[in-house]
Design a protein around this motif. Structure first.
Motif, PDB file in Angstrom:
ATOM      1  N   ILE A   1       1.000  -1.079   0.211  1.00 13.61           N
ATOM      2  CA  ILE A   1      -0.175  -0.155  -0.436  1.00 13.61           C
ATOM      3  C   ILE A   1       0.634   1.066   0.406  1.00 13.61           C
ATOM      4  CG2 ILE A   1       0.102  -0.717   3.107  1.00 13.61           C
ATOM      5  CD1 ILE A   1      -2.944   1.133   1.949  1.00 13.61           C
ATOM      6  N   LYS A   2       0.608   2.273  -0.663  1.00 17.19           N
ATOM      7  CA  LYS A   2       1.130   3.448  -0.817  1.00 17.19           C
ATOM      8  C   LYS A   2       1.079   4.376  -0.949  1.00 17.19           C
ATOM      9  CE  LYS A   2       2.842   2.600  -5.451  1.00 17.19           C
ATOM     10  NZ  LYS A   2       3.942   2.507  -6.669  1.00 17.19           N
ATOM     11  N   ARG A   3       1.139   5.488  -0.582  1.00 17.69           N
ATOM     12  CA  ARG A   3      -0.060   7.005  -0.168  1.00 17.69           C
ATOM     13  C   ARG A   3       0.861   7.413  -1.847  1.00 17.69           C
ATOM     14  NH1 ARG A   3       2.868   9.314   3.255  1.00 17.69           N
ATOM     15  NH2 ARG A   3       1.635   9.386   5.570  1.00 17.69           N
ATOM     16  N   LEU A   4      -0.593   8.161  -2.708  1.00 17.26           N
ATOM     17  CA  LEU A   4      -0.716   8.748  -3.514  1.00 17.26           C
ATOM     18  C   LEU A   4      -0.362  10.080  -3.865  1.00 17.26           C
ATOM     19  CD1 LEU A   4      -3.666   7.310  -5.294  1.00 17.26           C
ATOM     20  CD2 LEU A   4      -1.429   7.030  -5.699  1.00 17.26           C
TER      21      LEU A   4
ATOM     22  N   SER B   1       0.960  14.472  -4.979  1.00 14.65           N
ATOM     23  CA  SER B   1       0.914  14.689  -6.122  1.00 14.65           C
ATOM     24  C   SER B   1       2.038  14.412  -7.801  1.00 14.65           C
ATOM     25  CB  SER B   1       0.482  15.827  -5.567  1.00 14.65           C
ATOM     26  OG  SER B   1       1.997  16.898  -5.060  1.00 14.65           O
ATOM     27  N   ASN B   2       3.331  13.884  -6.430  1.00 15.13           N
ATOM     28  CA  ASN B   2       4.284  13.969  -7.558  1.00 15.13           C
ATOM     29  C   ASN B   2       4.954  12.807  -8.139  1.00 15.13           C
ATOM     30  OD1 ASN B   2       5.340  13.466  -5.138  1.00 15.13           O
ATOM     31  ND2 ASN B   2       7.586  15.159  -5.451  1.00 15.13           N
ATOM     32  N   MET B   3       3.646  12.091  -7.879  1.00 18.09           N
ATOM     33  CA  MET B   3       4.414  11.023  -7.796  1.00 18.09           C
ATOM     34  C   MET B   3       3.284  10.409  -8.998  1.00 18.09           C
ATOM     35  SD  MET B   3       3.271   7.188  -6.022  1.00 18.09           S
ATOM     36  CE  MET B   3       1.935   7.661  -6.609  1.00 18.09           C
ATOM     37  N   PRO B   4       4.138   9.414 -10.234  1.00 16.20           N
ATOM     38  CA  PRO B   4       4.084   9.045 -11.501  1.00 16.20           C
ATOM     39  C   PRO B   4       2.827   8.233 -11.240  1.00 16.20           C
ATOM     40  CG  PRO B   4       6.010   8.157 -10.709  1.00 16.20           C
ATOM     41  CD  PRO B   4       5.869   9.891 -10.034  1.00 16.20           C
ATOM     42  N   ALA B   5       1.850   8.057 -11.626  1.00 16.49           N
ATOM     43  CA  ALA B   5       0.312   7.339 -11.765  1.00 16.49           C
ATOM     44  C   ALA B   5       1.403   5.568 -11.607  1.00 16.49           C
ATOM     45  CB  ALA B   5      -0.544   7.216 -13.093  1.00 16.49           C
TER      46      ALA B   5
END
Lengths: 343, 453, 83
Positions: B12-15, B17-21
């Protein structure tokens, strides 16, 4: 016609995508449907559903061309775009290389040649200036922070510390040079460019070259307000014969193909220096549209191989004033783009 | 009973804003399940893990590409296999079968080339450390000696006088080609006149045959234009020799340094997209030579000593995941069974690493550590990888150059190297080390032979 | 050890915590575990369920499940912080 556009990050340091899309949708000579291509889930353009019919996420340029091509093939199956307009410096290399393969799939582009793209790199600016007889500030590409130590004696303070693709900061002492060197190189790699700082007024010209030395469009602009990120928040179209002459020289000598932005500096004696050549449309392109030169439309026509008359006129003294706009977005939309990569 | 699903570690990881989908990274990875049609799992179960795998087919293919790139642009081309890049005899002999001479930089490498059966006259002897004994041997064998410094030149003159043999020589020239860093520690400098001075000394001595001019401008070069500058400067020297002594230079040796498909640390775009190809280097060098003012009766032989670009992409390192761990800050780490002692080039490159089994689109940012009990043992500082389980296999790409020569016996023993022949049969070309190999070189003084604890 | 009631878990593995405003993403096996946790299964029972459905050994499962639950706990997805 269906046009895919990148650079949907209309944030405080904006990508040009949304402005390009506005130009395309206002084109008088064709009507089109817009597909957005995004890198991150919060790029505002993704959620502007009146401008963008559908958005697909694409892999970062650092993932390589194969990854990009695979994703574009998928998007092609879904949407059959006629044209792609990439708007980021960092993705251009891949798109230029992939252009012939895209063409075979029926996707047009209108981009600088690889030679033009490489030659105008900040790293090569001194050689570029010499080759085409354009004045440029002195600069040096460096690979270690130590190499910068003697440059202040040559160029004087402050020094401009620039990344290969993006980012530029002023440094007033060696400590600052080192700090900028480390920060920028960590993000954009090596080399770092150390440039002489030219005091004066900055002007920008955006334009479109037909690839044979002809200027299809050109609009000079003076920034009126600059944000803390160094981006224009307001600007005005000007009638600057010297800037336009320099622009024409640049296009004629390099036979530039595609859109570009020239960053110029006019010093106290009225001499122009070419600071940078951005091989793409600038974020303020809607000013050009607004003063009578719809560059995105002309670009699309050139890409499709349709006859395109050069613009000869634009309105002087028109301003753009940028603003922020809060959209209300359902979480479901964010979920779609973050987990499915499509919205 | 229903068949069980393939297991993947739950994450599980936090989404952010700068994370690529995540699907953006999906196609970054393709499972590399086979090398030359042999399953990675089968290779590891037969030969152990880690394991270097070299493809003979790929070597021959790369060699043909390189040869074609140059031969279509220049009339006389000769490759010389750079021993230091990979001197496993099986590898060298593939190149020799393809027609490559040998390029060596030490007495040890020289002897290795001779024992592989290379004729002395087809060995190029480079490097700053050639002993008197080495030089005598090379002179007798009529090898091509590339002089690095004046001391060597004087030693050669002395040997020539005392043995009444004529050494066949060239000088190594260093120069400014506009690239950083400038390799000016080897050979004689062009710009300050050292090179011209050395050439005059050779011509005046009267007891040596000046055969060629050599340069080697750098390593992992990304700009072909630098080679054009270098080739023009060598041609200029050749012309000066021709004018002053009416003597024709027989060959121009452009050295090596061509980049492979690897990605240098600090580069933003992957090397396999951006690095120049043989064609780019060949075009730069050939046009510079052809367009130069040097006009001999016979065009000089163009010698190339490229090593890395020929072998790097023909070899892989297979390994196994030992464990997954979290650092104190929550950062995911993966420990694999090969370290920097075996994969020396991980100091220079962000090596491409593929999982060897299928996986889903989910990835995690991971630090990839080797198995050494040493802090420097980092294979990748930050790599987005699919979720690997203990015992999963990974494939490291483009490892053929310098690893099998610069690897070190440190903490662990060195693994096997196999070569898959053109028919698809694997052969062990270097056995893995065992304790006895190392013990056999050691001697224990009698008073240290025994102890009680 | 129970997932907070107001936390939304979608079929895609998209997780939203309305009290903190954070969103998360889980892979299919992670999603399966979250759903089991929501249904009130304890660790033992999840281990059994996963062991029956996936090709893996109990040691690996145990270790990965512990790590997963620990991560979820750090993300404040559980009802009671101490359990």
């Amino acid at each position: 016609m269906t046009i895919a556009v990148t650079g949907l990050n209309a944030i405080d340091s904006p990508g040009p995508g949304v402005a390009v899309i506005r130009g395309l949708l206002e084109a008088e000579s064709f009507s089109c449907r817009i597909i957005g291509l995004s890198y991150e889930s919060l790029e505002p353009g993704i959620y502007m559903r009146d401008l963008v019919s559908k958005t697909y996420s694409i892999p970062y340029p650092s993932s390589g061309m194969d990854a990009l091509m695979e994703r574009l093939q998928y998007i092609h199956q879904q949407e059959k775009p006629d044209l792609i307009i990439p708007n980021f410096d960092s993705e251009l290399y891949s798109f230029i290389k992939l252009a012939p393969r895209l063409k075979k799939m029926g996707i047009h582009t209108f981009l600088p040649t690889l030679a033009q793209f490489e030659e105008r790199h900040k790293v090569n600016l001194p050689a570029f200036g010499e080759k085409y007889g354009l004045s440029v500030p002195r600069s040096k590409a460096v690979y270690t922070a130590n190499e910068t130590l003697s440059l202040d004696r040559e160029y004087g303070w402050p020094l401009v510390v620039k990344g290969k693709y993006y980012d530029a900061s002023l440094a007033y002492n060696h400590e600052q040079v080192k700090a900028h060197f480390n920060r920028i190189s960590a993000k954009w790699g090596l080399p770092i460019i150390i440039q002489e700082f030219v005091h004066g007024t900055e002007y920008n010209v955006t334009g479109l070259g037909d690839g044979e030395g002809g200027v299809v469009a050109a609009v000079p602009m003076r920034k009126q307000y600059i944000t803390d990120k160094g981006k224009a928040w307001g600007g005005i179209s000007i009638d600057d014969k010297k800037a336009l002459a320099l622009n024409a020289q640049f296009v004629r000598e390099t036979k530039w193909r595609g859109p570009y932005e020239l960053e110029l500096m006019k010093d106290k004696s009225g001499n122009y220096f070419l600071l940078e050549i951005n091989p793409r449309i600038p974020a303020w392109i809607y000013l050009a549209v607004g003063v009578g030169q719809n560059i995105p439309e002309a670009l699309a026509r050139l890409a499709m191989g349709w006859p395109t008359d050069p613009f000869t006129h634009y309105e002087v003294g028109k301003m753009f004033v940028r603003y922020s706009w809060d959209m209300i977005v359902d979480l479901a939309a964010f979920e779609q783009i973050s987990t499915k990569g499509e919205l | 009973m229903t068949t069980k699903k393939r297991y993947e570690r739950p994450v599980i990881k936090r989404l952010e804003s700068n994370m690529p989908a995540k699907f953006g990274g999906r196609s970054n990875f393709e499972a590399v399940t086979h090398i030359e049609n042999i399953a990675v799992g089968e290779l590891i179960s037969r030969f152990g893990s880690p394991l270097f795998v070299i493809s003979e087919k790929r070597i021959r293919k790369l060699y043909k590409q390189a040869r074609q790139a140059f031969e279509t642009r220049y009339p006389r081309v000769q490759f010389a296999w750079s021993y230091k890049t990979n001197y496993l005899s099986a590898v060298c002999n593939v190149y020799h079968q393809e027609g490559s001479w040998a390029e060596v930089v030490s007495g040890f490498e020289y002897d290795k080339a001779i024992s592989n059966g290379v004729e002395g006259s087809k060995i190029i002897f480079n490097g700053p450390d050639k002993t008197e004994e080495d030089l005598k041997k090379a002179i007798t064998n009529q090898s091509l000696i590339h002089i690095d410094h004046l001391e060597e030149l004087y030693m050669l003159q002395e040997i020539a006088r005392s043995t009444r043999q004529r050494p066949k020589v060239a000088i190594r020239v260093n120069m400014d080609t506009g690239v950083y860093p400038m390799w000016d520690r080897f050979g004689f400098n062009y710009e300050n006149g050292q090179a011209w001075d050395a050439l005059n000394k050779i011509m005046y001595s009267g007891n040596m045959d000046l055969m060629g001019l050599h340069t080697h401008i750098g390593t992992f070069m990304l700009s072909p234009s630098a080679y054009a500058v270098a080739a023009s400067k060598l041609a200029q020297l050749a012309r000066m020799v021709q004018q002053k002594y009416d003597h024709e230079i027989k060959y121009i040796d452009m050295g090596g340094g061509f980049a492979s498909r690897n990605t240098l640390k600090g580069a933003y775009l992957p090397g396999q997209d951006t690095n120049p190809h043989f064609d780019d280097f060949a075009e730069a060098i050939s046009s510079a030579l052809i367009n130069s003012d040097y006009r001999p009766k016979t065009p000089p032989l163009l010698i190339l000593e490229t090593g890395r670009a020929l072998i790097d992409d023909a070899a892989w390192l297979l390994g196994t995941v030992i464990a997954n761990k979290r650092l104190s800050d929550g950062k995911r780490t993966t420990i694999v069974d090969f370290g920097v002692n075996v994969l020396f080039t991980s100091f220079w490159y962000d090596h491409r690493i593929s999982p060897a089994q299928p996986f889903t689109a989910y990835t995690e940012d991971t630090v990839m550590y080797g198995p050494l009990c040493m802090n420097i043992d980092v294979i990748r500082e930050n790599v987005s990888m699919p979720l690997l389980n203990k015992g999963d296999y990974v494939v490291v790409h483009s490892v053929g150059a310098y690893n099998m020569t610069q690897w070190m016996q440190f903490i662990t023993l060195r693994p096997k190297v196999i070569m898959i022949d053109t028919e698809g049969n694997p052969h062990v070309i270097r056995q893995n080390e065992v304790l006895a190999n190392l013990s056999s070189m050691e001697q224990i003084p009698p008073h240290l032979a025994t102890f009680e604890l | 050890m129970k997932i907070k009631k107001n936390i939304a878990v979608s079929e895609n593995g998209f997780i939203f915590n309305p009290s903190s405003g954070e969103s998360f993403s889980a892979n299919p096996s992670g999603l399966e575990i979250l759903n089991l946790l929501r249904q009130g299964h304890d660790k033992e029972s999840i281990l059994n369920h996963m062991g029956e459905n996936y090709q893996t050994d109990s040691q690996t499962l145990e270790r990965d499940l512990t790590d997963f639950i620990e991560t979820a706990r750090q993300y404040h997805l559980f009802e009671h912080e101490d359990e």
